[in-house]
Design a protein around this motif. Structure first.
Motif, PDB file in Angstrom:
ATOM      1  N   ALA A 241       1.046  -1.476   0.381  1.00 38.80           N
ATOM      2  CA  ALA A 241       0.423   0.045   0.001  1.00 38.80           C
ATOM      3  C   ALA A 241       1.331   0.934   0.200  1.00 38.80           C
ATOM      4  O   ALA A 241       1.977   1.361   0.014  1.00 38.80           O
ATOM      5  CB  ALA A 241      -0.962  -0.130   1.161  1.00 38.80           C
ATOM      6  N   ASN A 244      -1.484   7.408   1.837  1.00 32.34           N
ATOM      7  CA  ASN A 244      -2.308   8.679   1.795  1.00 32.34           C
ATOM      8  C   ASN A 244      -2.387  10.033   3.133  1.00 32.34           C
ATOM      9  O   ASN A 244      -1.795  11.420   2.447  1.00 32.34           O
ATOM     10  CB  ASN A 244      -3.411   7.960   1.191  1.00 32.34           C
ATOM     11  CG  ASN A 244      -4.106   9.503   0.188  1.00 32.34           C
ATOM     12  OD1 ASN A 244      -3.547   9.687  -0.430  1.00 32.34           O
ATOM     13  ND2 ASN A 244      -4.936  10.238   1.000  1.00 32.34           N
ATOM     14  N   LEU A 257      -3.632   3.909   0.924  1.00 30.42           N
ATOM     15  CA  LEU A 257      -4.150   3.398  -1.410  1.00 30.42           C
ATOM     16  C   LEU A 257      -3.150   1.783  -0.715  1.00 30.42           C
ATOM     17  O   LEU A 257      -2.179   1.834  -1.658  1.00 30.42           O
ATOM     18  CB  LEU A 257      -3.863   4.102  -1.711  1.00 30.42           C
ATOM     19  CG  LEU A 257      -4.148   5.464  -1.611  1.00 30.42           C
ATOM     20  CD1 LEU A 257      -2.868   6.350  -2.708  1.00 30.42           C
ATOM     21  CD2 LEU A 257      -5.367   5.836  -1.466  1.00 30.42           C
ATOM     22  N   GLU A 259      -2.837  -1.990  -3.126  1.00 27.62           N
ATOM     23  CA  GLU A 259      -2.228  -1.596  -4.359  1.00 27.62           C
ATOM     24  C   GLU A 259      -3.424  -2.858  -5.315  1.00 27.62           C
ATOM     25  O   GLU A 259      -3.412  -4.151  -4.364  1.00 27.62           O
ATOM     26  CB  GLU A 259      -1.288  -2.320  -4.512  1.00 27.62           C
ATOM     27  CG  GLU A 259      -0.495  -2.654  -5.952  1.00 27.62           C
ATOM     28  CD  GLU A 259       0.735  -3.275  -6.314  1.00 27.62           C
ATOM     29  OE1 GLU A 259       1.042  -4.470  -5.731  1.00 27.62           O
ATOM     30  OE2 GLU A 259       1.846  -2.473  -6.558  1.00 27.62           O
ATOM     31  N   ASP A 260      -4.383  -2.915  -5.688  1.00 30.75           N
ATOM     32  CA  ASP A 260      -5.310  -3.593  -6.566  1.00 30.75           C
ATOM     33  C   ASP A 260      -5.921  -3.371  -8.039  1.00 30.75           C
ATOM     34  O   ASP A 260      -6.125  -2.022  -7.825  1.00 30.75           O
ATOM     35  CB  ASP A 260      -6.793  -2.685  -5.589  1.00 30.75           C
ATOM     36  CG  ASP A 260      -7.753  -4.363  -5.910  1.00 30.75           C
ATOM     37  OD1 ASP A 260      -8.169  -4.777  -7.074  1.00 30.75           O
ATOM     38  OD2 ASP A 260      -8.575  -4.150  -3.962  1.00 30.75           O
ATOM     39  N   TYR A 267      -5.366   1.232  -7.414  1.00 30.09           N
ATOM     40  CA  TYR A 267      -5.088   1.516  -6.245  1.00 30.09           C
ATOM     41  C   TYR A 267      -6.293   1.827  -4.949  1.00 30.09           C
ATOM     42  O   TYR A 267      -7.366   1.942  -6.273  1.00 30.09           O
ATOM     43  CB  TYR A 267      -3.957   2.547  -5.080  1.00 30.09           C
ATOM     44  CG  TYR A 267      -2.859   2.625  -5.948  1.00 30.09           C
ATOM     45  CD1 TYR A 267      -2.234   1.521  -4.736  1.00 30.09           C
ATOM     46  CD2 TYR A 267      -2.363   3.294  -7.237  1.00 30.09           C
ATOM     47  CE1 TYR A 267      -0.216   1.865  -5.205  1.00 30.09           C
ATOM     48  CE2 TYR A 267      -1.227   2.705  -7.423  1.00 30.09           C
ATOM     49  CZ  TYR A 267      -0.106   1.901  -6.364  1.00 30.09           C
ATOM     50  OH  TYR A 267       1.268   2.079  -6.479  1.00 30.09           O
ATOM     51  N   SER A 268      -7.163   1.497  -4.554  1.00 28.99           N
ATOM     52  CA  SER A 268      -8.135   0.716  -3.775  1.00 28.99           C
ATOM     53  C   SER A 268      -8.385   2.556  -3.320  1.00 28.99           C
ATOM     54  O   SER A 268      -7.396   3.449  -3.174  1.00 28.99           O
ATOM     55  CB  SER A 268      -8.140   0.295  -2.406  1.00 28.99           C
ATOM     56  OG  SER A 268      -7.190   0.933  -1.327  1.00 28.99           O
TER      57      SER A 268
END
Length: 290
Positions: A241, A244, A257, A259-260, A267-268
């Motif tokens: 992540a 943020n 955020l 990683e997705d 990012y989510s």
């Protein structure tokens, strides 16, 4: 040191009694300190009215400030002593829990109860309160462990384990033991305590033992934009992540955020994660989030 159930209960009760008396002493010190602070305010009001600082008020203010500093130091010492008693109680109870586990008395924790336990564990993590000029120690906030550090039995860690399909994932786990001869840990998956893993030290990352007060030790927090591993909300797995937003107070969480690939931006949306569950990233091949 091992405790029997009766001995542990006695030790806890003794510390609770001491804590009870300390809380009363802290309140007495707070009242006395408040009295001196009120006198300082009145002296300044008088000086403002006279529009000058006479020799009398110079001496009076010096005496009042000296007393206030002494009161604050005494109150601080009592608070630190009380916090130490709380830490001792937690340690005794944790020791008893580990003994019960080693004796085969494992409780099956429902998913909802486990998530609440993890949340409470993060909320009640001891807060590092620095003295003047004191730097945050290792395992405080974002400060990593020393290279030679070995996590203690019962400590929570991030552990890199292989699943049945050979995929590697970072999971939340509890240390069962460390074998110095093999330089390996035995850890239990916090979500499935029947699953025990034997792992090398490089596959185990100790979690912070203290959280940071951003108002006094912001240097011990991850910077905005830092790449980290963070525990995905309502799960027991760590994923890559980006920080943020930093916590603004000791009770606040990071905003990260994840990683997705399922999101267009990669990012989510921003998600909250407690200080305890945000640690330095350790890259691995085949990392992914589902």
């Amino acid at each position: 040191m091992a405790f029997s159930a009766d001995a542990a209960a006695f030790q806890v009760q003794e510390r609770l009694k001491a804590l009870y008396h300390l809380v009363h002493k802290i309140e007495e010190e707070r009242v006395r300190s408040e009295h001196n602070l009120n006198n300082i305010t009145k002296a300044h009001e008088k000086i403002n009215q006279e529009e000058k600082v006479s020799l009398y008020y110079q001496h009076k203010l010096k005496s009042l400030y000296t007393a206030a500093v002494s009161d604050a130091a005494q109150e601080e010492e009592l608070i630190r002593t009380a916090l130490q008693k709380v830490s001792e109680i937690r340690a005794i109870r944790n020791e008893r829990r580990i003994q019960a586990r080693n004796a085969g008395n494992k409780e099956t924790i429902r998913r909802g109860a486990l998530m609440k336990m993890l949340h409470n564990s993060a909320q009640t993590l001891p807060l590092f309160v620095s003295k003047l000029g004191e730097k945050p120690p290792p395992l405080c906030g974002a400060i990593p462990a020393e290279p030679t550090y070995v996590a203690k039995v019962g400590d929570m860690v991030a552990a890199l384990v292989k699943s049945a399909d050979e995929e590697e994932n970072w999971i939340l786990a509890e240390v069962v033991q460390f074998n110095p001869a093999t330089n390996k840990y035995e850890v239990d998956d916090i979500d499935e305590q029947k699953d025990r893993h034997v792992l090398s030290r490089r596959r185990v990352v100790p979690l912070p033992l203290m959280k940071v007060n951003p108002e006094t030790d912001s240097n011990a927090l991850f910077d905005k934009g830092s790449v980290v591993m963070a525990l995905y909300p309502q799960t027991t797995c760590f994923y890559k992540a980006i920080v943020n937003q930093l916590p603004a107070s000791a009770t606040d969480e990071y905003e990260v955020l994840f990683e997705d690939a399922s999101y267009a931006a990669g990012y989510s949306p921003p998600l909250p994660v407690a200080q305890r569950y945000v640690i330095s990233i350790k890259e691995k091949k085949g990392k992914s989030q589902s």
